[in-house]
Design a protein around this motif. Structure first.
Motif, PDB file in Angstrom:
ATOM      1  N   THR A 164       0.806  -1.213   0.000  1.00 35.74           N
ATOM      2  CA  THR A 164       0.000   0.000   0.000  1.00 35.74           C
ATOM      3  C   THR A 164       0.848   1.276   0.000  1.00 35.74           C
ATOM      4  N   GLY A 184       0.574   4.202  -2.830  1.00 34.24           N
ATOM      5  CA  GLY A 184       0.312   5.610  -2.554  1.00 34.24           C
ATOM      6  C   GLY A 184       1.365   6.519  -3.157  1.00 34.24           C
ATOM      7  N   ASP A 195      -8.465   3.390  -2.689  1.00 31.19           N
ATOM      8  CA  ASP A 195      -7.418   2.860  -1.804  1.00 31.19           C
ATOM      9  C   ASP A 195      -7.319   1.350  -2.008  1.00 31.19           C
ATOM     10  N   HIS A 217      -4.794  -2.318  -2.057  1.00 28.22           N
ATOM     11  CA  HIS A 217      -3.752  -2.937  -1.237  1.00 28.22           C
ATOM     12  C   HIS A 217      -3.078  -4.079  -2.010  1.00 28.22           C
TER      13      HIS A 217
END
Length: 330
Positions: A142, A146, A165, A167
Motif C-alpha cells: 500500500t 500511494g 485505496d 492494497h
C-alpha cells in the motif's frame, strides 16, 4: 555418528530461531533485496496491475507508459529501500503475532520475550493482524501504491487522485503453515543458544571414548562434511518445492525467491564453514598419521623366526645337494 546427524538440524534450528526471535536480524537480512532488480520488477508489476484495474484510459499506450514510468520511478527512487525495510518489518511482526498468539487469541506470555518493535517510518500498511488478509502473511505494498499515485498526479495524470485505496500484496507465508509450526518455533526460540551444543556433546564424547581417537576424529570430520551436503540439498529442496505459491496457482513471486535467498545466506555460509572444517580435520588426521608412520623405525626381526628361517634354508640346501649327488652316481 549421532552428532553428525544432529548438526544440520542444530544449524537450521538456530537460523530459524534467530530470524523469528527479533525483527532486527530479519530486516537486516532482507533490506538489501530492495536493490534486486527482480524485487523491483515484481513490486512494480503488482502496483501497476492495481492501478490498471482502476485508472481510466489504461487501454491507451500513452497512459500505460506513463503509469509504468511513474511506478518505476518509485521503486528505483531513494525512498524505496526505507519503505521496503518497513514493509518487511511489518510482515515480521505479523508472523510473530501468529506464532506467539495464534489467530484470534490474546498474547500467551511466552517465556522468551519476542521483540516486536515498530521502528520508525510511520504507517507501513500494517493492519495489526496476520490473519486479516486471508490465509497468508503478505507484504502490503500500500505505501508503494500511494507513492505511485502521487507520482502520477505530479506527472499530470489528473485521474490519479481519484484512484481508490487499494492494497496490492506479495504473499510470503500461509497462515496454516505458521500455525502448524507454533510449538516447534516456541522450543527453537527457548533453546536457541543451546542448539549449537547439541551436536558438539555427542561428537566430543564419541572421540574421547573411542579406542582409536584419531580414527574417530577423522570419521567425525567426514561425517560433518557429509551432513552439510545434506543440509545444502535440504535448503535447495525448500527453495524449489516449499515456497508459497500465489492463489492463482502460478509460480512463487520472484520477490519471495530473493527474500528466501537473503535469509538463507547465514545457513549457507555456516554449512560451508562446517564442511571445510570437517574436511580439514580429516585431512590433518591423515597427514599426522602418515607422518608418524614414516618416522617410525622398521620393526626388529624376531630371533626365533630368524633361526627357523635359517634352518629351513639350510635344510633346503642339503636336500638339493643330496639330490645332485644321487644323480651323479647314477
Amino acid at each position: 555418528m549421532f552428532g553428525c546427524a544432529l548438526t544440520p538440524f542444530a544449524l537450521a534450528g538456530f537460523w530459524v530461531a534467530d530470524e523469528i526471535s527479533g525483527s532486527g536480524r530479519y530486516v537486516a537480512d532482507v533490506a538489501p533485496t530492495a536493490a534486486d532488480p527482480a524485487v523491483r520488477d515484481d513490486v512494480a508489476d503488482r502496483v501497476t496491475a492495481a492501478i490498471s484495474r482502476s485508472l481510466p484510459g489504461m487501454d491507451r499506450p500513452a497512459t500505460a507508459d506513463l503509469v509504468r514510468r511513474s511506478v518505476n520511478a518509485v521503486v528505483t527512487g531513494g525512498d524505496f529501500p526505507a519503505v521496503w525495510a518497513e514493509l518487511n518489518r511489518a510482515a515480521h511482526r505479523r508472523v510473530v503475532s501468529v506464532l506467539r498468539d495464534g489467530p484470534g487469541r490474546a498474547a500467551s506470555g511466552w517465556v522468551v520475550p519476542w521483540r516486536a518493535a515498530s521502528g520508525p517510518g510511520g504507517n507501513t500498511g500494517d493492519t495489526g493482524n496476520a490473519w486479516d488478509t486471508g490465509d497468508s502473511v503478505d507484504l502490503d505494498l500500500t505505501p508503494v501504491y500511494g507513492m505511485a499515485r502521487r507520482e502520477l498526479a505530479a506527472a499530470g495524470q489528473a485521474d490519479a487522485s481519484r484512484l481508490p485505496d487499494l492494497h496490492p500484496r506479495i504473499e510470503l507465508l500461509p497462515v496454516r503453515a505458521l500455525l502448524g509450526a507454533r510449538t516447534a518455533c516456541d522450543w527453537l526460540v527457548r533453546l536457541k543458544w543451546a542448539l549449537p551444543l547439541l551436536p558438539l556433546l555427542p561428537l566430543a564424547a564419541g572421540v574421547v571414548l573411542a579406542g582409536d581417537r584419531e580414527e574417530a576424529l577423522s570419521g567425525a570430520g567426514f561425517g560433518l562434511a557429509a551432513s552439510m551436503v545434506a543440509l545444502a540439498a535440504g535448503l535447495a529442496a525448500v527453495r524449489s518445492l516449499c515456497l508459497p505459491v500465489p492463489a492463482d496457482g502460478g509460480p512463487p513471486s520472484s520477490a519471495v525467491y530473493s527474500i528466501f535467498d537473503a535469509l538463507a545466506l547465514f545457513p549457507r555460509i555456516g554449512l560451508r564453514v562446517v564442511f571445510a572444517a570437517g574436511l580439514i580435520t580429516a585431512g590433518v588426521v591423515a597427514i599426522v598419521r602418515e607422518h608418524r608412520s614414516s618416522r617410525e623405525p622398521p620393526p626388529a626381526p624376531d630371533p626365533d623366526r630368524s633361526e627357523a628361517s635359517t634352518l629351513v634354508r639350510g635344510g633346503m640346501r642339503c636336500s638339493s645337494q643330496g639330490s645332485r649327488w644321487r644323480h651323479e652316481r647314477r
